[in-house]
Design a protein around this motif. Sequence first.
Motif, PDB file in Angstrom:
ATOM      1  N   LEU A   5       1.574 -30.656  66.218  1.00  0.00           N
ATOM      2  CA  LEU A   5       1.232 -29.586  67.145  1.00  0.00           C
ATOM      3  C   LEU A   5       1.824 -29.955  68.504  1.00  0.00           C
ATOM      4  O   LEU A   5       1.604 -31.061  68.993  1.00  0.00           O
ATOM      5  N   VAL A   6       2.556 -29.036  69.106  1.00  0.00           N
ATOM      6  CA  VAL A   6       3.237 -29.330  70.369  1.00  0.00           C
ATOM      7  C   VAL A   6       2.654 -28.438  71.461  1.00  0.00           C
ATOM      8  O   VAL A   6       2.786 -27.212  71.413  1.00  0.00           O
ATOM      9  N   GLY A   7       1.999 -29.053  72.433  1.00  0.00           N
ATOM     10  CA  GLY A   7       1.414 -28.335  73.551  1.00  0.00           C
ATOM     11  C   GLY A   7       2.361 -28.252  74.733  1.00  0.00           C
ATOM     12  O   GLY A   7       3.511 -28.701  74.670  1.00  0.00           O
ATOM     13  N   GLY A   8       1.857 -27.704  75.815  1.00  0.00           N
ATOM     14  CA  GLY A   8       2.707 -27.404  76.955  1.00  0.00           C
ATOM     15  C   GLY A   8       2.879 -28.510  77.967  1.00  0.00           C
ATOM     16  O   GLY A   8       3.683 -28.363  78.903  1.00  0.00           O
ATOM     17  N   ALA A   9       2.150 -29.631  77.844  1.00  0.00           N
ATOM     18  CA  ALA A   9       2.336 -30.749  78.775  1.00  0.00           C
ATOM     19  C   ALA A   9       3.660 -31.448  78.472  1.00  0.00           C
ATOM     20  O   ALA A   9       4.184 -31.349  77.352  1.00  0.00           O
ATOM     21  N   PRO A  10       4.227 -32.162  79.452  1.00  0.00           N
ATOM     22  CA  PRO A  10       5.510 -32.830  79.222  1.00  0.00           C
ATOM     23  C   PRO A  10       5.470 -33.787  78.026  1.00  0.00           C
ATOM     24  O   PRO A  10       4.503 -34.516  77.836  1.00  0.00           O
ATOM     25  N   VAL A  11       6.533 -33.756  77.236  1.00  0.00           N
ATOM     26  CA  VAL A  11       6.662 -34.618  76.055  1.00  0.00           C
ATOM     27  C   VAL A  11       8.052 -35.242  76.078  1.00  0.00           C
ATOM     28  O   VAL A  11       9.053 -34.523  76.154  1.00  0.00           O
ATOM     29  N   SER A  12       8.121 -36.558  76.006  1.00  0.00           N
ATOM     30  CA  SER A  12       9.427 -37.208  75.974  1.00  0.00           C
ATOM     31  C   SER A  12      10.065 -37.019  74.607  1.00  0.00           C
ATOM     32  O   SER A  12       9.396 -36.769  73.594  1.00  0.00           O
ATOM     33  N   THR A  13      11.382 -37.145  74.570  1.00  0.00           N
ATOM     34  CA  THR A  13      12.116 -37.038  73.311  1.00  0.00           C
ATOM     35  C   THR A  13      11.637 -38.078  72.313  1.00  0.00           C
ATOM     36  O   THR A  13      11.502 -37.797  71.110  1.00  0.00           O
ATOM     37  N   GLN A  14      11.333 -39.277  72.802  1.00  0.00           N
ATOM     38  CA  GLN A  14      10.909 -40.350  71.910  1.00  0.00           C
ATOM     39  C   GLN A  14       9.553 -40.059  71.279  1.00  0.00           C
ATOM     40  O   GLN A  14       9.360 -40.249  70.075  1.00  0.00           O
ATOM     41  N   VAL A  15       8.599 -39.582  72.098  1.00  0.00           N
ATOM     42  CA  VAL A  15       7.272 -39.274  71.568  1.00  0.00           C
ATOM     43  C   VAL A  15       7.361 -38.138  70.555  1.00  0.00           C
ATOM     44  O   VAL A  15       6.734 -38.181  69.491  1.00  0.00           O
ATOM     45  N   LEU A  16       8.145 -37.115  70.856  1.00  0.00           N
ATOM     46  CA  LEU A  16       8.309 -36.002  69.922  1.00  0.00           C
ATOM     47  C   LEU A  16       8.929 -36.479  68.611  1.00  0.00           C
ATOM     48  O   LEU A  16       8.489 -36.085  67.520  1.00  0.00           O
ATOM     49  N   LYS A  17       9.925 -37.327  68.709  1.00  0.00           N
ATOM     50  CA  LYS A  17      10.582 -37.853  67.509  1.00  0.00           C
ATOM     51  C   LYS A  17       9.605 -38.634  66.639  1.00  0.00           C
ATOM     52  O   LYS A  17       9.595 -38.494  65.403  1.00  0.00           O
ATOM     53  N   ILE A  18       8.780 -39.462  67.270  1.00  0.00           N
ATOM     54  CA  ILE A  18       7.794 -40.245  66.520  1.00  0.00           C
ATOM     55  C   ILE A  18       6.817 -39.320  65.805  1.00  0.00           C
ATOM     56  O   ILE A  18       6.500 -39.496  64.631  1.00  0.00           O
ATOM     57  N   ALA A  19       6.347 -38.307  66.530  1.00  0.00           N
ATOM     58  CA  ALA A  19       5.387 -37.387  65.932  1.00  0.00           C
ATOM     59  C   ALA A  19       5.993 -36.653  64.746  1.00  0.00           C
ATOM     60  O   ALA A  19       5.361 -36.515  63.687  1.00  0.00           O
ATOM     61  N   LEU A  20       7.223 -36.183  64.881  1.00  0.00           N
ATOM     62  CA  LEU A  20       7.862 -35.420  63.810  1.00  0.00           C
ATOM     63  C   LEU A  20       8.122 -36.285  62.584  1.00  0.00           C
ATOM     64  O   LEU A  20       8.166 -35.774  61.457  1.00  0.00           O
ATOM     65  N   THR A  21       8.271 -37.577  62.771  1.00  0.00           N
ATOM     66  CA  THR A  21       8.444 -38.484  61.639  1.00  0.00           C
ATOM     67  C   THR A  21       7.211 -38.468  60.740  1.00  0.00           C
ATOM     68  O   THR A  21       7.309 -38.528  59.513  1.00  0.00           O
ATOM     69  N   HIS A  22       6.042 -38.377  61.373  1.00  0.00           N
ATOM     70  CA  HIS A  22       4.790 -38.407  60.617  1.00  0.00           C
ATOM     71  C   HIS A  22       4.283 -37.012  60.263  1.00  0.00           C
ATOM     72  O   HIS A  22       3.564 -36.848  59.271  1.00  0.00           O
ATOM     73  N   GLY A  23       4.630 -36.011  61.072  1.00  0.00           N
ATOM     74  CA  GLY A  23       4.181 -34.639  60.829  1.00  0.00           C
ATOM     75  C   GLY A  23       5.367 -33.697  60.849  1.00  0.00           C
ATOM     76  O   GLY A  23       5.666 -33.089  61.880  1.00  0.00           O
ATOM     77  N   PRO A  24       6.078 -33.539  59.728  1.00  0.00           N
ATOM     78  CA  PRO A  24       7.337 -32.793  59.731  1.00  0.00           C
ATOM     79  C   PRO A  24       7.184 -31.288  59.934  1.00  0.00           C
ATOM     80  O   PRO A  24       8.120 -30.632  60.393  1.00  0.00           O
ATOM     81  N   ARG A  25       6.032 -30.720  59.575  1.00  0.00           N
ATOM     82  CA  ARG A  25       5.830 -29.301  59.867  1.00  0.00           C
ATOM     83  C   ARG A  25       5.493 -29.162  61.350  1.00  0.00           C
ATOM     84  O   ARG A  25       4.696 -29.939  61.882  1.00  0.00           O
ATOM     85  N   VAL A  26       6.085 -28.179  62.033  1.00  0.00           N
ATOM     86  CA  VAL A  26       5.964 -28.096  63.490  1.00  0.00           C
ATOM     87  C   VAL A  26       5.337 -26.777  63.909  1.00  0.00           C
ATOM     88  O   VAL A  26       5.813 -25.700  63.525  1.00  0.00           O
ATOM     89  N   VAL A  27       4.275 -26.880  64.714  1.00  0.00           N
ATOM     90  CA  VAL A  27       3.615 -25.698  65.264  1.00  0.00           C
ATOM     91  C   VAL A  27       3.621 -25.817  66.779  1.00  0.00           C
ATOM     92  O   VAL A  27       3.087 -26.785  67.341  1.00  0.00           O
ATOM     93  N   ALA A  28       4.259 -24.853  67.444  1.00  0.00           N
ATOM     94  CA  ALA A  28       4.240 -24.807  68.906  1.00  0.00           C
ATOM     95  C   ALA A  28       2.973 -24.100  69.349  1.00  0.00           C
ATOM     96  O   ALA A  28       2.631 -23.032  68.844  1.00  0.00           O
ATOM     97  N   VAL A  29       2.278 -24.700  70.286  1.00  0.00           N
ATOM     98  CA  VAL A  29       1.064 -24.113  70.844  1.00  0.00           C
ATOM     99  C   VAL A  29       1.435 -23.495  72.181  1.00  0.00           C
ATOM    100  O   VAL A  29       1.580 -24.191  73.189  1.00  0.00           O
ATOM    101  N   ASP A  30       1.669 -22.193  72.172  1.00  0.00           N
ATOM    102  CA  ASP A  30       2.063 -21.418  73.347  1.00  0.00           C
ATOM    103  C   ASP A  30       3.238 -22.077  74.068  1.00  0.00           C
ATOM    104  O   ASP A  30       4.337 -22.140  73.530  1.00  0.00           O
ATOM    105  N   GLY A  31       3.037 -22.596  75.297  1.00  0.00           N
ATOM    106  CA  GLY A  31       4.138 -23.143  76.087  1.00  0.00           C
ATOM    107  C   GLY A  31       4.852 -24.314  75.464  1.00  0.00           C
ATOM    108  O   GLY A  31       5.945 -24.689  75.912  1.00  0.00           O
ATOM    109  N   GLY A  32       4.282 -24.912  74.409  1.00  0.00           N
ATOM    110  CA  GLY A  32       4.979 -25.969  73.691  1.00  0.00           C
ATOM    111  C   GLY A  32       6.267 -25.488  73.054  1.00  0.00           C
ATOM    112  O   GLY A  32       7.148 -26.295  72.725  1.00  0.00           O
ATOM    113  N   ALA A  33       6.403 -24.162  72.908  1.00  0.00           N
ATOM    114  CA  ALA A  33       7.646 -23.611  72.365  1.00  0.00           C
ATOM    115  C   ALA A  33       8.838 -23.953  73.244  1.00  0.00           C
ATOM    116  O   ALA A  33       9.946 -24.189  72.744  1.00  0.00           O
TER     117      ALA A  33
END
Length: 217
Positions: A5-33
């Motif tokens: 789940l990706v929210g609207g607060a700042p997310v670094s490329t590294q943190v996003l990459k780590i999360a996607l490794t463990h959770g491959p399905r991606v849901v943007a939560v409003d501004g996280g898009a």
Amino acid sequence: MPQTLVGGAPVSTQVLKIALTHGPRVVAVDGGADTLLAAGVMPDLVVGDLDSISGTARDAYADRLHHIAEQDSTDFAKALRTSPAPFSIGVGFIGARVDHFLSVLTELARTRARVLLLGEEDCLCILPPRLSLDLDPGTRVSLWPVGPARGVSTGLEWPIEGLAFGPGTRTGTSNAATGPVTLDVEGTMALILPAAELPSLIAALTSAPRPGGVAPL
């Protein structure tokens, strides 16, 4: 399938990459898009009242928008009820606005959803009734009560047995592991670990009994 789940607060490329490794399905939560658009990641779904998403992201993900107009629940709660998953990692919820983070923490405490929040420095979850963690000696282990709580522990430098925790009474910040840790807790308690302990926390949560809770708002 586990999801991110990706929210609207700042997310670094590294943190996003780590999360996607463990959770491959991606849901943007409003501004996280917009975070996903900037990172070149295509979400499976964009959920929320869509008042924080840019026009560019709205156009790019037009076929994936799930607009929920009601204002009785947060966008995070909307995402939880729209896209249930056996396990979720939330990024873009720690940092930026404190009120947004607290609303997410409150929703997790209320629902006991199996969601782990990941930031640059920390990862956290609401503790199930029992959790066993494979931690190295000296690892920071913080316990933050979201309501009245008590419990017993093994493997902590300062054991918690006999202590009554509560938001206005006692917290358990900056405890430390002496080795593998076991926590048996009654009540509602958040566990906060260094972000590097994400794999250990995922392994512990996915094997722990699922606590009871209520449906997302």
